[in-house]
Design an enzyme around this catalytic site. Structure first.
Site, PDB file in Angstrom:
ATOM      1  N   MET A   8       0.837  -1.195   0.000  1.00  0.00           N
ATOM      2  CA  MET A   8       0.000   0.000   0.000  1.00  0.00           C
ATOM      3  C   MET A   8       0.878   1.253   0.000  1.00  0.00           C
ATOM      4  SD  MET A   8      -3.066  -1.210   2.579  1.00  0.00           S
ATOM      5  CE  MET A   8      -4.154   0.144   2.100  1.00  0.00           C
ATOM      6  N   VAL A  12      -4.621   5.538  -4.591  1.00  0.00           N
ATOM      7  CA  VAL A  12      -5.933   4.935  -4.793  1.00  0.00           C
ATOM      8  C   VAL A  12      -5.828   3.511  -5.344  1.00  0.00           C
ATOM      9  CG1 VAL A  12      -6.202   5.930  -7.108  1.00  0.00           C
ATOM     10  CG2 VAL A  12      -8.241   5.316  -5.786  1.00  0.00           C
ATOM     11  N   CYS A 102      12.997  -0.895  -8.533  1.00  0.00           N
ATOM     12  CA  CYS A 102      12.214  -0.954  -7.293  1.00  0.00           C
ATOM     13  C   CYS A 102      11.293  -2.167  -7.298  1.00  0.00           C
ATOM     14  CB  CYS A 102      11.411   0.331  -7.123  1.00  0.00           C
ATOM     15  SG  CYS A 102      10.522   0.426  -5.549  1.00  0.00           S
ATOM     16  N   GLY A 126      -1.047  -2.671  -6.725  1.00  0.00           N
ATOM     17  CA  GLY A 126      -2.042  -1.978  -7.534  1.00  0.00           C
ATOM     18  C   GLY A 126      -1.617  -1.740  -8.954  1.00  0.00           C
ATOM     19  N   CYS A 198      10.101   8.882  -7.609  1.00  0.00           N
ATOM     20  CA  CYS A 198       9.616   9.110  -6.250  1.00  0.00           C
ATOM     21  C   CYS A 198      10.623   9.861  -5.396  1.00  0.00           C
ATOM     22  CB  CYS A 198       9.219   7.794  -5.590  1.00  0.00           C
ATOM     23  SG  CYS A 198      10.580   6.654  -5.244  1.00  0.00           S
TER      24      CYS A 198
END
Length: 352
Positions: A8, A12, A102, A126, A198
């Protein structure tokens, strides 16, 4: 009951992935990978993922779903496997794709290791892609929403990893996922997607590298394809193959970075015609399909957002050679080439 760790990020997509797994009867825990200290990225947390705010968003969704939530500290592994590789690739003349690394070393190595330690069955993310099993072999397939398909950055998955991975969003569009999040009252239903890299949320990767290395990369020569000096560049790590904007040089015609001479600290500029390639060689190739014995016809992508092109691929000297039916633009060392058979990923490797 099957058990799943949900990766997570606070966004979304991973939140709805957790919702699907809980709804489908899995025993779930949510997990955010802490990959770096916030001081590393400065003031741009709204453009990144896995920040303190993202952790709180993920925790909020996990609480709403009634599943346990943990934060795993993978900062040392991220620094070694992703950031150091990112910097050294630029230093050696390439252009890295840190999302691939990653996925390779953090989500599907470290997190899967944690899955085994906790006696869980699956790692769930996701990503917009699908895993299919047929006759005991596992295949990676594009997501239904081709505008969001992420199979390109997942090519490194092994058979063992694919057998313990679930991508619940593969059959949905992004709009459908946002609607599900909204209907379930998730705090991040309308959250913007993270942009850029990121750990370099402002996009200035050269400044990040200089700050991280605590060094200034020296100016050098811009040269044309004949070797003639035509200007001065501001540090070789600031340029990538195919780049046109931000060169800071006026030649009276469009100029592109077509090569980099790391040893002599020179950046070679040429025309768009100087950028085309008919072939490439890939290293560290991972085959999702069975390894072919001869040449295969397929399609290839050499960048995440490019259109697939027809090609011929074959193995030679433990490397994979890809020959394109028509020359393609800006093949770049350090990027990935991924081979496709229709909607299925054949395999991929790093362009050398």
């Amino acid at each position: 009951m099957k058990k799943a760790i949900i990766a997570m990020s606070g966004g979304v997509d991973s939140s709805v992935a957790a919702y699907f797994m809980k709804k489908n009867g899995y025993e779930c825990i949510g997990a955010t990978m802490k990959l770096y200290d916030d001081e590393l990225i400065g003031e741009n947390e709204d453009k990144t993922c896995c920040s303190l705010d993202d952790i709180e968003d993920a925790r909020n969704v996990a609480r709403k779903l009634g599943i346990p939530y943990y934060v795993f500290n993978f900062k040392d592994d991220f620094r070694e496997k992703v950031i150091e590789n990112f910097i050294s690739t630029y230093e050696n003349g390439g252009t890295p794709n840190p999302c691939i690394e990653c996925n390779r070393y953090l989500k599907f190595e470290k997190l899967m290791q944690k899955m085994k330690e906790l006696s869980y069955d699956y790692v769930v993310t996701g990503h917009y892609a699908t895993v299919e099993e047929k006759d005991g072999r596992y295949y990676l397939k594009k997501g239904k929403d081709l505008s969001k398909d992420q199979s390109y950055v997942l090519y490194s998955l092994t058979q063992q990893q694919l057998s313990h991975t679930v991508f619940p969003l593969g059959e949905f569009t992004k709009d459908e996922i946002r609607l599900i999040a909204e209907n379930n009252g998730f705090i991040n239903a309308d959250k913007k997607e993270s942009q850029d890299i990121c750990f370099v949320p402002d996009g200035d990767y050269a400044a990040f590298i200089e700050k991280y290395r605590q060094k200034k990369y020296p100016d050098g020569d811009f040269v044309d394809v004949t070797g003639r000096k035509i200007g001065t560049h501001k540090g070789i790590i600031r340029y990538t193959i195919g780049q046109r904007k931000g060169l800071g040089i006026a030649l009276g015609h469009p100029a592109y970075v077509v090569d980099k001479d790391i040893i002599n600290n020179k950046v070679v500029l040429g025309t768009e015609n100087d950028l085309v390639s008919e072939t490439l060689v890939a290293n560290n190739f991972n085959w999702i399909y069975p390894i072919p014995e001869g040449k295969i016809r397929c399609k290839a992508k050499t960048r995440y957002n490019m259109k697939e092109v027809n090609c011929l691929a074959y193995i030679t000297d433990d490397k994979v050679v890809v020959e394109f039916d028509e020359p393609i633009r800006a093949v770049t060392k350090g990027q990935a080439v991924v081979l496709y058979d229709g909607d299925y990923v054949i395999g991929g490797g790093t362009i050398g």
